[in-house]
Design a protein around this motif. Structure first.
Motif, short mmCIF file in Angstrom:
data_model
loop_
_atom_site.label_atom_id
_atom_site.label_comp_id
_atom_site.label_asym_id
_atom_site.label_seq_id
_atom_site.Cartn_x
_atom_site.Cartn_y
_atom_site.Cartn_z
N PRO A 99 125.18 -1.32 -37.05
CA PRO A 99 125.53 -0.37 -36.16
C PRO A 99 126.54 0.30 -36.72
O PRO A 99 126.82 1.20 -36.22
CB PRO A 99 125.94 -1.11 -35.05
CG PRO A 99 126.59 -2.43 -35.52
CD PRO A 99 125.80 -2.62 -36.80
N ILE A 100 126.79 0.27 -38.26
CA ILE A 100 128.08 0.94 -38.57
C ILE A 100 127.77 1.26 -40.09
O ILE A 100 127.28 0.60 -40.74
CB ILE A 100 129.31 0.26 -38.60
CG1 ILE A 100 129.30 -1.15 -39.50
CG2 ILE A 100 129.77 -0.04 -37.18
CD1 ILE A 100 130.56 -1.92 -39.54
N ASN A 101 128.04 2.52 -40.43
CA ASN A 101 128.26 3.16 -41.61
C ASN A 101 127.23 2.77 -42.52
O ASN A 101 127.22 2.49 -43.59
CB ASN A 101 129.56 2.55 -42.32
CG ASN A 101 130.70 3.24 -41.77
OD1 ASN A 101 130.61 4.42 -40.82
ND2 ASN A 101 132.01 2.49 -41.78
N SER A 102 125.78 2.76 -42.00
CA SER A 102 124.72 2.25 -42.91
C SER A 102 123.49 3.41 -42.82
O SER A 102 123.67 4.12 -41.91
CB SER A 102 124.00 1.07 -42.30
OG SER A 102 123.65 1.14 -40.85
N PHE A 160 132.10 -9.72 -42.52
CA PHE A 160 131.15 -9.20 -41.50
C PHE A 160 131.92 -8.68 -40.46
O PHE A 160 133.39 -8.94 -40.53
CB PHE A 160 130.38 -10.55 -41.05
CG PHE A 160 131.03 -11.77 -40.45
CD1 PHE A 160 131.39 -11.68 -39.14
CD2 PHE A 160 131.44 -12.59 -41.19
CE1 PHE A 160 132.07 -12.60 -38.58
CE2 PHE A 160 132.27 -13.65 -40.84
CZ PHE A 160 132.69 -13.76 -39.43
N VAL A 161 131.33 -7.97 -39.72
CA VAL A 161 132.01 -7.25 -38.58
C VAL A 161 131.47 -7.77 -37.23
O VAL A 161 130.53 -7.87 -37.25
CB VAL A 161 131.93 -5.81 -38.63
CG1 VAL A 161 132.71 -4.99 -37.27
CG2 VAL A 161 132.36 -5.09 -39.96
N CYS A 162 132.40 -8.21 -36.21
CA CYS A 162 131.99 -8.66 -35.00
C CYS A 162 133.09 -8.33 -33.98
O CYS A 162 134.25 -7.98 -34.24
CB CYS A 162 131.62 -10.21 -34.86
SG CYS A 162 133.35 -11.04 -35.37
N PRO A 163 132.87 -8.45 -32.53
CA PRO A 163 133.67 -7.93 -31.62
C PRO A 163 134.89 -9.18 -31.19
O PRO A 163 135.99 -8.65 -30.71
CB PRO A 163 132.78 -7.96 -30.09
CG PRO A 163 131.27 -8.05 -30.78
CD PRO A 163 131.43 -8.87 -32.20
N HIS A 164 134.76 -10.32 -31.78
CA HIS A 164 136.07 -11.38 -31.66
C HIS A 164 136.40 -11.70 -33.18
O HIS A 164 135.96 -11.68 -34.26
CB HIS A 164 135.37 -12.26 -30.96
CG HIS A 164 134.98 -12.01 -29.53
ND1 HIS A 164 133.57 -11.90 -29.44
CD2 HIS A 164 135.55 -11.73 -28.46
CE1 HIS A 164 133.46 -11.48 -28.07
NE2 HIS A 164 134.64 -11.53 -27.49
N ALA A 165 137.69 -11.97 -32.79
CA ALA A 165 138.56 -12.53 -34.34
C ALA A 165 138.86 -13.86 -34.09
O ALA A 165 139.55 -13.95 -33.07
CB ALA A 165 139.52 -11.62 -34.54
N PRO A 166 138.81 -14.69 -35.44
CA PRO A 166 139.49 -15.88 -35.44
C PRO A 166 140.81 -15.72 -36.04
O PRO A 166 141.09 -14.83 -36.41
CB PRO A 166 138.68 -16.76 -36.27
CG PRO A 166 137.93 -15.65 -37.19
CD PRO A 166 137.92 -14.41 -36.35
N SER A 167 141.66 -17.02 -35.97
CA SER A 167 142.93 -16.80 -36.85
C SER A 167 142.73 -16.93 -38.11
O SER A 167 141.72 -17.65 -38.79
CB SER A 167 143.69 -18.01 -36.19
OG SER A 167 143.86 -17.92 -34.70
N ARG A 195 141.36 -5.13 -37.96
CA ARG A 195 140.90 -4.68 -36.65
C ARG A 195 140.47 -3.16 -36.97
O ARG A 195 141.23 -2.43 -38.00
CB ARG A 195 142.04 -4.51 -35.73
CG ARG A 195 141.62 -3.90 -34.50
CD ARG A 195 142.68 -4.06 -33.34
NE ARG A 195 142.52 -3.36 -32.11
CZ ARG A 195 143.04 -3.66 -30.94
NH1 ARG A 195 144.14 -4.89 -30.76
NH2 ARG A 195 142.78 -3.22 -29.86
N CYS A 196 139.38 -2.84 -36.35
CA CYS A 196 139.07 -1.37 -36.56
C CYS A 196 138.42 -0.98 -35.14
O CYS A 196 137.77 -1.75 -34.54
CB CYS A 196 137.90 -1.38 -37.68
SG CYS A 196 136.52 -2.51 -37.42
N THR A 231 135.37 1.32 -29.20
CA THR A 231 135.04 -0.16 -29.15
C THR A 231 135.80 -0.67 -30.38
O THR A 231 135.82 -0.54 -31.53
CB THR A 231 133.59 -0.75 -29.15
OG1 THR A 231 132.91 0.05 -28.30
CG2 THR A 231 133.46 -2.24 -29.13
N THR A 232 136.58 -1.90 -29.85
CA THR A 232 137.42 -2.65 -30.93
C THR A 232 136.23 -3.70 -31.60
O THR A 232 135.65 -4.37 -30.98
CB THR A 232 138.40 -3.65 -30.08
OG1 THR A 232 139.28 -2.50 -29.62
CG2 THR A 232 139.24 -4.33 -31.34
N ARG A 233 136.46 -3.71 -33.05
CA ARG A 233 135.61 -4.76 -33.87
C ARG A 233 136.66 -5.15 -34.71
O ARG A 233 137.73 -4.61 -34.93
CB ARG A 233 134.58 -3.89 -34.48
CG ARG A 233 133.22 -3.34 -33.70
CD ARG A 233 132.62 -4.62 -33.12
NE ARG A 233 131.34 -4.36 -32.29
CZ ARG A 233 131.48 -4.09 -31.04
NH1 ARG A 233 132.26 -4.05 -30.27
NH2 ARG A 233 130.33 -3.74 -30.37
#
Length: 600
Positions: free
Chosen positions: A10-13, A56-63, A92-93, A98-100
């Motif tokens: 969905p991004i920059n492709s 990879f890019v996703c909506p949630h982040a681990p520590s 974070r971007c 939308t936050t990704r």
């Protein structure tokens, strides 16, 4: 499946998903990623993949520093690859308001076989993408009438599954099983027996007189217990505490049918079924067992109890008013025992409209267990798909009972992760509302009342309220993963016996290390049903008040799953009516799926 079909970003492709020129150490490519961070599921896309790193890019982040497991799903092969690593960087971007998060993983060193296979895949993907950049765009191909450039690549990578779940299932396939088909996929025919003879149980010898007498003598304490449990309901609370042990939580179950009665009362095997049916129609609630070994976060030992609301599923269906009253009486017994929260198991939640009919009548917290049951069913899907090399982002998922509490939660969890969702239910209005909701979230979904549509599905979840089996052996495709999340079971036992090319998993079974239910549920020691374990988890974290009432909320599922992992609860090893599922079974299922695709 071609590599091009596996690309999505969905991004920059650009049209083909190339994010940048590949370096010597990794390939920049967009592949779908199913992400499980602390019980929360989402879908992402890779930026690059290499032998020692992954982004990879996703909506949630681990520590940062979190340990991750990475399953790589290959196209048109029986192999999967299980890697591990740590989160090296989280950025974070903001993309389209939308936050990704961009997640970078540092992978642990690969074995020689793993490195060889992954390097071969990356070289082929690199060559494929390089070839695409030299050709005309897809619009030019269509305008000139030329066919699009596609290159079938059996070794290409379709998708990834990334999870921080520390309790992965103990399946470790041998290297020769994992990668033997990668170099010459399709050269060997897949031959499976579609039928096997069912083992006939030997007739039980008739009970001797001495055995009958012994059974009745051993039953005397059980009769005394029944009288005790009746007295507890009517004595003052201060007096009832001397008759039963005080508990922190209870789980309310019921016999699925008359064959469950001997689990508590062995002498029932000596009685005519008609007498047992009449007995339980008038039986008051009773204590089946005490649950031991559960610890609160503070370290305090908690005690629970399993209570029985003594009506079978058929009796509840025939007389729902009496069933609701019996469940309420069971909750009253739980209150007398000092419980702070009660779980409604199986049909006890259904006849009370997922607990809503009890809200103004009780003084303790209630939960249906449906969020955890749904979350466990989806976890079974993701683990089974990873272990049989099925790419969930390219799969069709059918949910039988899709408009129900567990089914709708599964739909909301799996819809964003899968290619297409087929919801099957006879409740047309609820089904239409759910389909409309999911479509507004840009999920490919359709609703139907035809159960025959499961024949199209790569993944099937059965979660209806039916007391009978609905899914038979002849309506499933080869290589399908079938999760039976219903109580009573919705999948015929004949499927496991007659279709060795289909993987049937009895869902909602959880390992609960150190915790014993002390009642015969047909499970191993240290195991519990998902709905029961939800009650345990809530008691352990000190939850106050009601939790899951009404339709299951997927957010509750994510929350309870994260809490379960902190307690050390995890998926039980796969099983079905034939017994535990082995590594050989998983390889056979993967080969059956490939055989159906290639026609060999």
């Amino acid at each position: 499946m071609t590599v091009q079909q596996g690309l999505r970003s969905p991004i920059n492709s650009n049209h083909h998903g190339v994010l940048g020129k590949p370096s010597d150490s990794h390939v920049s490519i967009s592949l779908p990623v199913v992400v499980d961070f602390h019980g929360t599921l989402s879908r992402g896309v890779t930026e690059y993949l290499g032998l020692d790193s992954l982004s990879f890019v996703c909506p949630h982040a681990p520590s940062k520093g979190s340990v991750m497991s990475v399953y790589i799903c290959f196209g048109r092969a029986t192999a999967y690859m299980h890697l591990s690593g740590r989160v090296a960087e989280v950025n974070r971007c903001e993309i389209s308001e939308t936050t990704r998060y961009t997640i970078s993983l540092h992978l642990n060193p690969l074995s020689e076989t793993e490195q060889s296979v992954l390097q071969s895949c990356l070289h082929e993907i690199d060559a494929y993408l390089t070839g695409l950049t030299r050709q005309k765009s897809a619009h030019q191909h269509r305008r000139n009438g030329d066919p699009p450039a596609e290159r079938t690549n059996p070794r290409s990578i379709l998708s990834l599954f990334v999870t921080d779940n520390p309790y992965t299932l103990p399946y470790r396939l041998k290297s020769q099983n994992l990668f033997s088909t990668l170099s010459h996929m399709g050269s060997q025919a897949v031959r499976l027996m579609t039928t096997v003879s069912l083992r006939k149980s030997a007739p039980m010898p008739s009970a001797s007189l001495s055995h009958r007498t012994l059974l009745w003598l051993r039953s005397i304490p059980l009769f005394i217990q029944l009288v005790r449990d009746l007295m507890v309901r009517f004595l003052p609370r201060c007096a009832s505490r001397f008759l039963v042990q005080p508990v922190d939580f209870v789980f309310i179950g019921h016999p699925r049918d008359l064959t469950d009665v001997p689990r508590k009362f062995p002498f029932a095997k000596l009685m005519p079924p008609a007498i047992v049916e009449r007995w339980f129609r008038h039986q008051w609630p009773f204590v089946a067992s005490y649950i031991t070994g559960l610890k609160a976060k503070s370290g305090r030992l908690l005690k629970g109890a399993m209570l029985i609301s003594p009506l079978t599923t058929e009796q509840m269906i025939r007389n729902p008013r009496a069933a609701r009253q019996r469940v309420l009486e069971t909750v009253r017994l739980a209150e007398r025992m000092g419980a702070r929260i009660a779980g409604l198991g199986a049909f006890t939640s259904i006849v009370t409209r997922d607990g809503k009919d009890l809200l103004d009548k009780v003084h303790l917290g209630l939960t249906t267990g449906n969020p955890h049951s749904a979350a466990i069913a989806v976890q079974n899907v993701l683990e089974a798909a990873a272990l049989t090399n099925l790419s969930v982002p390219h799969a069709t998922v059918a949910i039988v009972g899709g408009a129900g509490s567990v089914g709708s939660a599964c739909a909301k969890l799996l819809g964003p992760l899968s290619a297409h969702l087929v919801l099957i239910d006879i409740k047309r209005d609820e089904l239409a509302a759910l389909v409309s909701l999911l479509k507004r979230q840009s999920i490919s979904v359709e609703g139907t009342g035809a159960i025959a549509r499961v024949a199209e599905a790569d993944i099937v979840i059965a979660a209806t309220n039916s007391p009978h089996a609905l899914i038979d052996p002849d309506i499933l495709k080869p290589g399908a993963i079938v999760i039976d999340a219903a109580q009573p079971k919705n999948v015929s036992e004949q499927v496991s016996h007659q279709r060795p090319d289909v993987l049937v998993i009895e869902s909602a079974i959880v390992q609960t290390p150190g915790v014993e239910v002390n009642f015969d549920l047909g499970l191993e020691s240290g195991e519990a049903l998902g709905c029961l374990s939800e009650t345990m988890i809530l008691a352990a974290i000190g939850w106050e008040g009601h939790y899951s009432i009404g339709k299951a909320d997927p957010l509750h599922g994510s929350h309870i799953l994260a809490a379960a992992r902190e307690l050390g609860f995890r998926l039980a090893r796969f099983r079905n009516s034939t017994g535990p599922i082995t590594e050989e079974d998983l390889v056979r299922i993967a080969r059956a799926r490939i055989g159906a695709l290639t026609g060999v």
